[in-house]
Design an enzyme around this catalytic site. Structure first.
Site, PDB file in Angstrom:
ATOM      1  N   TRP A 102       0.824  -1.213   0.000  1.00  0.00           N
ATOM      2  CA  TRP A 102       0.000   0.000   0.000  1.00  0.00           C
ATOM      3  C   TRP A 102       0.855   1.258   0.000  1.00  0.00           C
ATOM      4  O   TRP A 102       0.529   2.240  -0.677  1.00  0.00           O
ATOM      5  CB  TRP A 102      -1.007  -0.010   1.160  1.00  0.00           C
ATOM      6  CG  TRP A 102      -2.086  -1.013   0.881  1.00  0.00           C
ATOM      7  CD1 TRP A 102      -2.311  -2.187   1.542  1.00  0.00           C
ATOM      8  CD2 TRP A 102      -3.039  -0.983  -0.194  1.00  0.00           C
ATOM      9  NE1 TRP A 102      -3.348  -2.873   0.954  1.00  0.00           N
ATOM     10  CE2 TRP A 102      -3.816  -2.160  -0.106  1.00  0.00           C
ATOM     11  CE3 TRP A 102      -3.315  -0.075  -1.231  1.00  0.00           C
ATOM     12  CZ2 TRP A 102      -4.852  -2.455  -1.002  1.00  0.00           C
ATOM     13  CZ3 TRP A 102      -4.347  -0.370  -2.125  1.00  0.00           C
ATOM     14  CH2 TRP A 102      -5.095  -1.536  -2.003  1.00  0.00           C
ATOM     15  N   ASP A 171      -1.555   6.924   6.117  1.00  0.00           N
ATOM     16  CA  ASP A 171      -2.653   6.108   5.602  1.00  0.00           C
ATOM     17  C   ASP A 171      -2.989   5.118   6.707  1.00  0.00           C
ATOM     18  O   ASP A 171      -2.240   4.185   6.966  1.00  0.00           O
ATOM     19  CB  ASP A 171      -2.200   5.385   4.325  1.00  0.00           C
ATOM     20  CG  ASP A 171      -3.241   4.381   3.829  1.00  0.00           C
ATOM     21  OD1 ASP A 171      -4.305   4.256   4.448  1.00  0.00           O
ATOM     22  OD2 ASP A 171      -2.963   3.728   2.801  1.00  0.00           O
ATOM     23  N   LYS A 195     -13.031  -0.848   6.514  1.00  0.00           N
ATOM     24  CA  LYS A 195     -12.408  -1.838   7.386  1.00  0.00           C
ATOM     25  C   LYS A 195     -12.900  -1.658   8.828  1.00  0.00           C
ATOM     26  O   LYS A 195     -13.559  -2.532   9.364  1.00  0.00           O
ATOM     27  CB  LYS A 195     -10.891  -1.740   7.310  1.00  0.00           C
ATOM     28  CG  LYS A 195     -10.403  -2.062   5.900  1.00  0.00           C
ATOM     29  CD  LYS A 195      -9.029  -1.557   5.617  1.00  0.00           C
ATOM     30  CE  LYS A 195      -8.709  -1.524   4.157  1.00  0.00           C
ATOM     31  NZ  LYS A 195      -8.863  -2.790   3.440  1.00  0.00           N
TER      32      LYS A 195
HETATM   33  C1  PLP Z   1      -3.571   0.388   3.868  1.00  0.00           C
HETATM   34  C2  PLP Z   1      -4.480   0.587   2.701  1.00  0.00           C
HETATM   35  N1  PLP Z   1      -4.385   1.723   1.982  1.00  0.00           N
HETATM   36  C3  PLP Z   1      -5.170   1.943   0.920  1.00  0.00           C
HETATM   37  C4  PLP Z   1      -6.107   1.026   0.502  1.00  0.00           C
HETATM   38  C5  PLP Z   1      -6.946   1.325  -0.706  1.00  0.00           C
HETATM   39  O1  PLP Z   1      -8.172   1.743  -0.261  1.00  0.00           O
HETATM   40  P1  PLP Z   1      -9.383   2.079  -1.250  1.00  0.00           P
HETATM   41  O2  PLP Z   1      -9.785   0.785  -1.872  1.00  0.00           O
HETATM   42  O3  PLP Z   1     -10.391   2.644  -0.305  1.00  0.00           O
HETATM   43  O4  PLP Z   1      -8.904   3.062  -2.242  1.00  0.00           O
HETATM   44  C6  PLP Z   1      -6.252  -0.164   1.218  1.00  0.00           C
HETATM   45  C7  PLP Z   1      -7.267  -1.152   0.794  1.00  0.00           C
HETATM   46  O5  PLP Z   1      -7.322  -2.267   1.201  1.00  0.00           O
HETATM   47  C8  PLP Z   1      -5.412  -0.380   2.331  1.00  0.00           C
HETATM   48  O6  PLP Z   1      -5.518  -1.523   3.031  1.00  0.00           O
END
Ligand code: PLP
Length: 359
Positions: A102, A171, A195
């Protein structure tokens, strides 16, 4: 029908009480004659919900007036782009810690938009781990320092947050509101709701107000944090139903005792699973012990065939969502705030039986 123990990483399990309450009001919200989904985002019924959601988050996090709470759309993935667009000025770089899948996605967007410095890289580490502060040297001219506080795929987290010169941007998608934090240590925090906060469709952003003033004139109105701050996230039609659900989930969190209590319960749930993994030679944890996530517990079995069998047999027992992310394989148990402790006990029992039969 009994509810499954839902170990999915997101969208993920929600508190049963919250779902029941939403069901009760689904067609007629508290006697207004229509559902909150059908209500105007400028009307009284929705207005109360919206403001309660903001107030609950402010209270749970202990936010000062220096910070705003925003409800945005486009998921955390959109924030990967909005953060550099709004916060990085001409002649500045932005420091990023690359701790896994991520973080790497956030870095890729920042690189598309301008100068980006990867100041630490543990993305290939095995076992998976987070960078140590002594491995990092911050850039002199960095607009901010970005971390992924919990890597959902590899199952690692920053157990204590780095002390940085530049404003810390995190994040927190997969651990938002799972433990108390000191908000004053952060410039900006973002998290997709799906989540720990509610259903997908809304992204929570906490931003220190002065940072919103930095955006260059070329950033379009809808993409400026300042726009959403000035309109209390009502510049355009917000995702009203996900925000309603987020209001109910945060109300539930307050009733359960807030973030300190959540942390206690979350740590206890995670410990049971990690203890089961550590007590066995059959199961092997994939994250460095000191960086283990409390939300996403990841481990391997001796072979991929056994992993597939493990997931299939668990599913037959009403324990769903245990397959690791497709990019890494293995097993992942996501045990967010509302995941019941009995579900962890059931999984640990199942693990013991599976090992006895196949080990
Ligand atoms: C740590 C993290 N950042 C970003 C995301 C991406 O999120 P989104 O699908 O809401 O764009 C996720 C999705 O699982 C994630 O676990």
């Amino acid at each position: 029908m009994s509810r499954a123990y839902n170990f999915f990483a997101g969208p993920a399990t929600l508190p049963a009480e919250v779902l029941e309450e939403a069901k009760e009001h689904l067609t007629d919200y508290k006697g207004i004659g229509y559902s909150i989904m059908e209500a105007s985002h400028r009307g009284k019924a929705y207005d109360e919900i919206h403001n309660e959601a903001v107030a609950n988050i402010r209270e749970l996090l202990g936010l000062s007036d220096d910070y705003s709470v925003l409800f945005m759309t486009g998921g955390a993935s959109t924030q990967f782009a909005l953060v550099p667009m709004n916060l990085r000025g001409p002649g500045q770089t932005a420091d990023y810690s690359n701790s896994g899948a991520w973080a790497a996605k956030a870095i890729k967007e920042a690189q598309i938009l301008g100068e980006t410095t990867v100041v630490a890289d543990t993305s290939d580490a095995s076992p998976a781990r987070m960078p140590r502060m002594e491995e990092i040297s911050e850039s002199e001219n960095s607009a901010y320092f970005h971390i992924t506080s919990n890597e959902t795929i590899s199952g690692t987290r920053w157990s204590t947050f780095p002390e940085t010169k530049a404003p810390l941007v995190a994040d927190m998608s997969s651990e938002m509101l799972s433990r108390p934090i000191d908000p004053s240590k952060f410039g900006l925090i973002y998290a997709g709701a799906q989540k720990n906060l509610g259903p997908s469709g809304v992204t929570l952003v906490i931003i220190r107000n002065d940072l919103a003033e930095r955006a260059p004139a070329t950033v379009p109105t809808i993409m400026r944090y300042a726009t959403h701050i000035s309109k209390n996230s009502l510049f355009n039609t917000p995702p009203t139903f996900p925000i309603y659900m987020l209001a109910l989930v945060t109300r539930w969190l307050k009733e359960k005792g807030g973030l300190a209590e959540m942390e206690k319960q979350n740590e206890a749930k995670a410990k049971k699973l990690y203890d089961a993994i550590d007590a066995s030679d059959f199961y092997r944890g994939t994250a460095a012990v000191e960086d283990r996530s409390v939300m996403n517990v990841t481990w391997r079995l001796p072979s991929e065939e056994l992993e597939a069998q493990f997931v299939a047999e668990a599913t037959e027992r009403n324990m769903v969502g245990l397959k690791g992310h497709r990019s890494v394989g293995g097993i992942r148990a996501s045990i967010y705030n509302s995941f019941p402790p009995e579900g962890v006990d059931a999984l640990v029992e199942f693990m013991k039986g599976f090992e006895a039969a196949n080990g």
